[in-house]
Scaffold this active site. Structure first.
Site, PDB file in Angstrom:
ATOM      1  N   GLY A 160       0.790  -1.227   0.000  1.00  0.00           N
ATOM      2  CA  GLY A 160       0.000   0.000   0.000  1.00  0.00           C
ATOM      3  C   GLY A 160       0.820   1.274   0.000  1.00  0.00           C
ATOM      4  CG  LEU A 238       0.901  -7.560  -7.972  1.00  0.00           C
ATOM      5  CD1 LEU A 238       1.727  -8.454  -7.056  1.00  0.00           C
ATOM      6  CD2 LEU A 238       1.776  -6.899  -9.024  1.00  0.00           C
ATOM      7  CG  LEU A 240      -6.072  -9.625 -16.874  1.00  0.00           C
ATOM      8  CD1 LEU A 240      -5.567  -8.302 -17.433  1.00  0.00           C
ATOM      9  CD2 LEU A 240      -5.805 -10.763 -17.851  1.00  0.00           C
ATOM     10  CG  ASN A 253      -0.807   0.126 -13.732  1.00  0.00           C
ATOM     11  OD1 ASN A 253      -0.906  -0.234 -12.563  1.00  0.00           O
ATOM     12  ND2 ASN A 253       0.166  -0.295 -14.532  1.00  0.00           N
ATOM     13  CG  HIS A 255       5.205  -0.087 -16.433  1.00  0.00           C
ATOM     14  ND1 HIS A 255       4.938  -1.408 -16.145  1.00  0.00           N
ATOM     15  CD2 HIS A 255       6.357  -0.090 -17.171  1.00  0.00           C
ATOM     16  CE1 HIS A 255       5.864  -2.173 -16.684  1.00  0.00           C
ATOM     17  NE2 HIS A 255       6.736  -1.407 -17.311  1.00  0.00           N
ATOM     18  CG  ASP A 296       2.328  -2.482 -18.875  1.00  0.00           C
ATOM     19  OD1 ASP A 296       1.686  -2.023 -17.913  1.00  0.00           O
ATOM     20  OD2 ASP A 296       3.216  -3.352 -18.748  1.00  0.00           O
ATOM     21  CD  GLU A 325       6.894   3.788  -9.194  1.00  0.00           C
ATOM     22  OE1 GLU A 325       5.993   3.447  -8.415  1.00  0.00           O
ATOM     23  OE2 GLU A 325       7.765   2.997  -9.608  1.00  0.00           O
TER      24      GLU A 325
END
Length: 352
Positions: A160, A238, A240, A253, A255, A296, A325
């Site tokens: 988290g 993590l 789909l 998202n 990356h 992605d 990030e």
């Protein structure tokens, strides 16, 4: 009412001593405003005004039943005095200091932190309004911001860290957003406990508890809709899942590389940084993008770059990328919040 309150306070005197005012804002941990008030004090010093603001904020927090409070003030002197780093020498301030100490003792947990003035703009604005009017100022919670905070649904699968970074931006008043729900794909991860400790609404939805990806995705959508989520933020998610039409271009998202390089299935976490180092890249970074139902592949919103050093390991590179990030994700959320009128976007969402 929430168990935990975030307070921002400010006080000022025009003349020191001179006409003075004190103000505060109270909000929930997720960012929802609760009270926005300022008080004209007549003639007083800056220090008296700063302490009065803290006293009024703590009194208001107790009146609405808060058991925990985190209070921000741009008076470094006050913060250090309250935290025991400096002694209170002024005979005029000692009674106010003691009042603050007594009020803090009524909370199960409290924190008083210093914040730069430029990060305390709302409380500062309130104080100046009270000074200009030479009278008290109060706004309804619904009017505390020009627009209601964008409602976030945050998806997590681990510690988290991204969630807490976003929450820090919200609590510092740097992001007009509210975390409406946190969905974790795992029940026993640190992120679940951290979210609960922050007073957030947490739901556990494990992929293994559903027969297929369709049912798993449907359950996620149900919780997002129930929480009236406008924007979904994947933070270390993590799993789909199939993004439903109502959330098209509403799922973000982040990356840990500069897409389209080093993306796709299996490219996550340290696997990405190891690949960057093997390729001999001199620059890496992060990408915030809208998600589609392909790994992605969605439209890029924000990218931030950092140097790759010759001495880097996957761990050192990951740490440098994560610094970017922490800036990029709040920036992307802010762009969404300040984009096309949300009334129009919400109408389109409802039609789906």
């Amino acid at each position: 009412m929430p168990d935990r309150i975030i307070a921002y306070t400010d006080g000022a005197s025009r003349g020191n001593p001179g006409p003075a005012a004190a103000g505060f804002t109270l909000s929930e941990p997720g960012g929802t405003p609760l009270q926005v008030k300022a008080f004209f004090l007549g003639e007083a010093t800056n220090n008296v005004a700063e302490y009065t603001a803290v006293i009024r904020a703590l009194e208001a927090a107790r009146q609405i039943g808060a058991e925990q409070v985190t209070l921000f003030s741009d008076s470094e002197l006050l913060v250090k005095q309250v935290n025991g780093q400096y002694k209170v020498k002024s005979e005029y301030i000692r009674p106010l200091f003691q009042q603050v100490v007594d009020l803090l003792a009524q909370f199960k947990d409290w924190k008083v932190r210093h914040i730069l003035r430029e990060k305390n703009k709302e409380a500062d604005k309130l104080v100046n309004q009270a000074l200009d009017r030479r009278g008290d100022v109060e706004f309804a919670a619904a009017d505390a911001a020009d627009e209601k905070p964008v409602r976030l649904g945050v998806l997590i699968s681990g510690g988290g860290t991204t969630l807490m970074n976003i929450l820090d931006y919200i609590n510092r008043g740097e992001l007009n957003a509210k975390v409406a729900v946190v969905i974790s794909s795992r029940s026993e991860v640190a992120g679940v406990e951290r979210a609960k400790n922050a007073g957030l609404n947490v739901k556990i939805i494990r992929k293994k508890d559903y027969p297929d990806i369709g049912e798993f995705s449907k359950r996620i959508e149900e919780e997002l809709v129930a929480a009236d989520v406008e924007l979904v933020v994947q933070g270390g998610w993590l799993c789909l899942w199939k993004i439903p039409p109502r959330y098209e271009n509403r799922v973000m998202n982040i990356h840990p590389a500069l897409l389209p390089s080093f993306g796709g299935r299996g490219m996550w976490g340290h696997y990405v940084h190891e690949a960057v180092l093997r390729a001999g890249c001199k620059v890496s970074g992060c990408t915030v993008h809208f998600c589609t139902n392909e790994y992605d592949k969605g439209p890029i919103i924000v990218q931030r770059a950092c140097e790759v050093k010759d001495t880097d390991t996957p761990d050192t590179l990951a740490a440098r990328v994560f610094e970017q990030e922490c800036i990029a994700y709040p920036q992307a959320i802010r762009l969404f919040a300040e984009g096309p009128p949300r009334r129009t976007r919400r109408k389109r969402q409802a039609e789906n």
